[in-house]
Each structure stands twice: as C-alpha cells, then as structure tokens.
Write an enzyme that holds these catalytic residues in place. Sequence first.
Site, PDB file in Angstrom:
ATOM      1  N   THR A 123       0.815  -1.208   0.000  1.00  0.00           N
ATOM      2  CA  THR A 123       0.000   0.000   0.000  1.00  0.00           C
ATOM      3  C   THR A 123       0.850   1.261   0.000  1.00  0.00           C
ATOM      4  OG1 THR A 123      -1.478   1.308   1.400  1.00  0.00           O
ATOM      5  CG2 THR A 123      -0.095  -0.251   2.531  1.00  0.00           C
ATOM      6  N   TYR A 147      -1.564  -0.105  10.193  1.00  0.00           N
ATOM      7  CA  TYR A 147      -1.865  -0.713   8.892  1.00  0.00           C
ATOM      8  C   TYR A 147      -0.648  -0.601   7.972  1.00  0.00           C
ATOM      9  CZ  TYR A 147      -3.669  -1.093   4.148  1.00  0.00           C
ATOM     10  OH  TYR A 147      -3.837  -1.436   2.829  1.00  0.00           O
TER      11      TYR A 147
HETATM   12  C1  UD1 Z   1      -6.268   5.086   2.997  1.00  0.00           C
HETATM   13  C2  UD1 Z   1      -4.841   4.621   3.058  1.00  0.00           C
HETATM   14  C3  UD1 Z   1      -4.576   3.649   1.958  1.00  0.00           C
HETATM   15  C4  UD1 Z   1      -5.496   2.506   2.082  1.00  0.00           C
HETATM   16  C5  UD1 Z   1      -6.896   3.050   1.968  1.00  0.00           C
HETATM   17  C6  UD1 Z   1      -7.876   1.910   2.109  1.00  0.00           C
HETATM   18  C7  UD1 Z   1      -3.206   6.210   3.939  1.00  0.00           C
HETATM   19  C8  UD1 Z   1      -2.337   7.359   3.650  1.00  0.00           C
HETATM   20  N1  UD1 Z   1      -3.967   5.757   2.901  1.00  0.00           N
HETATM   21  O1  UD1 Z   1      -6.436   5.894   1.834  1.00  0.00           O
HETATM   22  O2  UD1 Z   1      -3.260   3.162   2.028  1.00  0.00           O
HETATM   23  O3  UD1 Z   1      -5.236   1.583   1.071  1.00  0.00           O
HETATM   24  O4  UD1 Z   1      -7.146   3.993   2.988  1.00  0.00           O
HETATM   25  O5  UD1 Z   1      -7.997   1.462   3.370  1.00  0.00           O
HETATM   26  O6  UD1 Z   1      -3.265   5.724   5.054  1.00  0.00           O
HETATM   27  N2  UD1 Z   1     -12.240  12.051   2.323  1.00  0.00           N
HETATM   28  C9  UD1 Z   1     -13.205  12.995   2.581  1.00  0.00           C
HETATM   29  N3  UD1 Z   1     -14.391  12.586   3.115  1.00  0.00           N
HETATM   30  C10 UD1 Z   1     -14.668  11.283   3.398  1.00  0.00           C
HETATM   31  C11 UD1 Z   1     -13.672  10.308   3.122  1.00  0.00           C
HETATM   32  C12 UD1 Z   1     -12.477  10.734   2.586  1.00  0.00           C
HETATM   33  O7  UD1 Z   1     -13.000  14.194   2.347  1.00  0.00           O
HETATM   34  O8  UD1 Z   1     -15.765  10.991   3.891  1.00  0.00           O
HETATM   35  C13 UD1 Z   1     -10.970  12.471   1.717  1.00  0.00           C
HETATM   36  C14 UD1 Z   1      -9.733  12.126   2.515  1.00  0.00           C
HETATM   37  O9  UD1 Z   1      -9.413  13.152   3.411  1.00  0.00           O
HETATM   38  C15 UD1 Z   1      -8.701  11.952   1.399  1.00  0.00           C
HETATM   39  C16 UD1 Z   1      -9.510  11.394   0.233  1.00  0.00           C
HETATM   40  O10 UD1 Z   1     -10.848  11.753   0.501  1.00  0.00           O
HETATM   41  O11 UD1 Z   1      -8.175  13.200   1.021  1.00  0.00           O
HETATM   42  C17 UD1 Z   1      -9.420   9.879   0.087  1.00  0.00           C
HETATM   43  O12 UD1 Z   1      -9.715   9.267   1.340  1.00  0.00           O
HETATM   44  P1  UD1 Z   1     -10.005   7.688   1.464  1.00  0.00           P
HETATM   45  O13 UD1 Z   1     -10.865   7.277   0.335  1.00  0.00           O
HETATM   46  O14 UD1 Z   1     -10.485   7.441   2.849  1.00  0.00           O
HETATM   47  O15 UD1 Z   1      -8.586   6.984   1.244  1.00  0.00           O
HETATM   48  P2  UD1 Z   1      -7.162   7.320   1.906  1.00  0.00           P
HETATM   49  O16 UD1 Z   1      -7.304   7.759   3.301  1.00  0.00           O
HETATM   50  O17 UD1 Z   1      -6.420   8.212   0.967  1.00  0.00           O
END
Ligand code: UD1
Length: 329
Positions: A123, A147
């Site tokens: 990852t 993780y």
């Molecule tokens: C995280 C992990 C990644 C893992 C993935 C799946 C890290 C850096 N990344 O990805 O390795 O494979 O989870 O478990 O630890 N966001 C919102 N609102 C929401 C949800 C997300 O604004 O309700 C934003 C987040 O702040 C981020 C982006 O959307 O900027 C993507 O978030 P998300 O889909 O949760 O994935 P990651 O956190 O990037």
Amino acid sequence: MSKSSGPILVTGGAGYIGSHTHHALIERGYEVIVYDNLSTGFREAIHPQARLIQGELSDEARVAELARSVPLAGVIHFAASIRVEESVARPLDYYWNNTSGLMSVLRALRNAGSCAPVVFSSTAAVYGQPERSPASEETPTAPINPYGRSKLFSESILREHTEVSGIPHMILRYFNVAGARRDGRLGQRTANATHLIKLACEVALGKRAELAVFGTDYPTRDGTGVRDYIHVEDLAQAHIVALEHLWNGGSSGTFNCGYGHGSSVLEVIRTFEKILGRALPHRLEGRRAGDPAELIADSRRLRDLLGWKPEVDDLDTICRTALEWERNL
Ligand code: UD1
C-alpha cells in the site's frame, strides 16, 4: 522460471481487489484456487470456474497440504485487514492478520517444498506523509499507522525470504483503488466503508444524507486532499503482468500502482455531480487526522519494466462504474 501448469493460489480472492484479479486471471486462461475465510469477502464474488477453499491463513498445515497436493504456478496474497482507523484501535489484529498472515503462507509454501513465486498486496500507506510527490519506490518509507507498518514489515519479510530461498516476489503498492468492473459483474461490497468514492456513491443514491469533505486548507489546487485514484480493473491487470514477469525470468521488485496524477475531493464531487446532473450534498469539515495532503504514484517502473498499460485512467469511468455497482447492490 517459466510458468508451470498448476493453478494460481489467490488468498483473499473473495474480497474487492482479489475478486477482480481472480476473474481477470480466469479470463486470461489461468486456473485459480481462492483461499479465503469469507470474514470480509463474499462467496458471490467467486468466479464459477474458481475452486474456493474456505480457511484461515493461520492454518499453516492446511495451506501446506494444499501446496503439496497441487503444483502451484504462483501465489497472489491479498488476504489482509485494510482499515486505517481500525488498525490504530487494534494494532495486534493488524500485525496478526497482515504480517503473521503472510508469514504463515510463506512457511506453509516452504514446508510443502513449493517454489511458487509470490505477488504481495502492499500500500501507499508505507510512505506515510511522503516527502515528495509523486512518490517513487525510492521515496523513504515512514508509515504513520499500524496498517502501513504491518505492510512494511511484510515487505521486509518477503525480501529476506527471497534472499535465502531464491523464490521471487513482486510487491505492489496500491494507491487509492476505486470503481467496479465495467460490465457490472463485480464491485466493492465492503460494509461500513470509509473510502471517499464509495461514500459518494452512497450519498448519490440517498443511502447517506451528505458527504463530509475532510479539510479545505491543504496546500493543493483547491485546498482539499488529492489522491491518485486507480480503477480496480487496471490494478487487477498489474497483478497479472507482475506474475507473468516472474514466469518470464524477471527479477523481484517493488512497484507503485497508480496513474501518476491525482484528483481532489472537490473534483471527485464535481464528477459525481456531472454524472448525476444534480448537486451532491456535502459539507466542509476540518482535516481528518493522519491524512496526507497529496498522494500520487510515480508509476513509471510498473509501465516501463512490466509493460503495464492502463485501460481506464479516467475519473469519470471510475465514479460511473462505482455508482452503477452501488445502484445494483
Ligand atoms: C487510505 C490509506 C490507503 C489505504 C486506503 C484503504 C493512507 C495514507 N492511505 O487511503 O493506504 O489503502 O485507505 O484502506 O493511510 N475524504 C473525505 N471525506 C470522506 C472520506 C475521505 O474528504 O468521507 C478524503 C480524505 O481526506 C482523502 C480522500 O478523501 O483526502 C481519500 O480518502 P479515502 O478514500 O479514505 O482513502 P485514503 O485515506 O487516501
């Protein structure tokens, strides 16, 4: 190492990425055995031509028995726990499932005398808050949660095992995987998902009232977090070219899996709004703890060395296929 005639063992093959990959393997003419405990995976996601063995990774004797009974041509190891927040609350479970899980599989293969090459799901979380973006495979690893650490430890174990055993491996570091099969046959079923695109689909379909935008003050083009969203079918193909590379005598390596460019949270929202032809209810909130501002893959190694050619690379298709899947769930 040329491909032997045996099946490919896919651990975690009933999960989101594991199911897309094992279907793609079968469509390419390979034989597949899925090994999954169905704790988060789904029986419905198993291809009719795949053999399913329901079992635990910790059951080394069972995996060894399987590897003795059939000459495995390769192993793709997906089975793992993947929730970042849960890993902070339950680190032991993450090191157990992810790090010990890989060790069990490797020990079982060794005990059975199997020389099957191994493709391992890692990852972008191994980079933590990367020093530079796009992150290449040489970017220093500094995971910020259990993780990411559980995967980084696993990578080291795999490299050391290859050094002594000579059995080759490929480590694939996934960026943000999303979307569903374009023919609608598979998608993400994960319950209580926390991923942006999955949540956006739930809001779009009225299963959830609104989407929270976590952070609007990042040093990015519109202040919201930027991620390299990769379509799950392109990621599935990366596993196939990785395994074929080893069968063709290629050496072990570590590869970033992403497109090399990113989209912001607001751009994802706008894409959904364009598809829906109406607004996607959302509210602006503060940052979520531990989120890097930007996470983009330098994936030149995957393209240049393995000849990986993504077919989708399009946020619109990623969101559209995810939405179609969610609608039919
Ligand atoms: C995280 C992990 C990644 C893992 C993935 C799946 C890290 C850096 N990344 O990805 O390795 O494979 O989870 O478990 O630890 N966001 C919102 N609102 C929401 C949800 C997300 O604004 O309700 C934003 C987040 O702040 C981020 C982006 O959307 O900027 C993507 O978030 P998300 O889909 O949760 O994935 P990651 O956190 O990037």
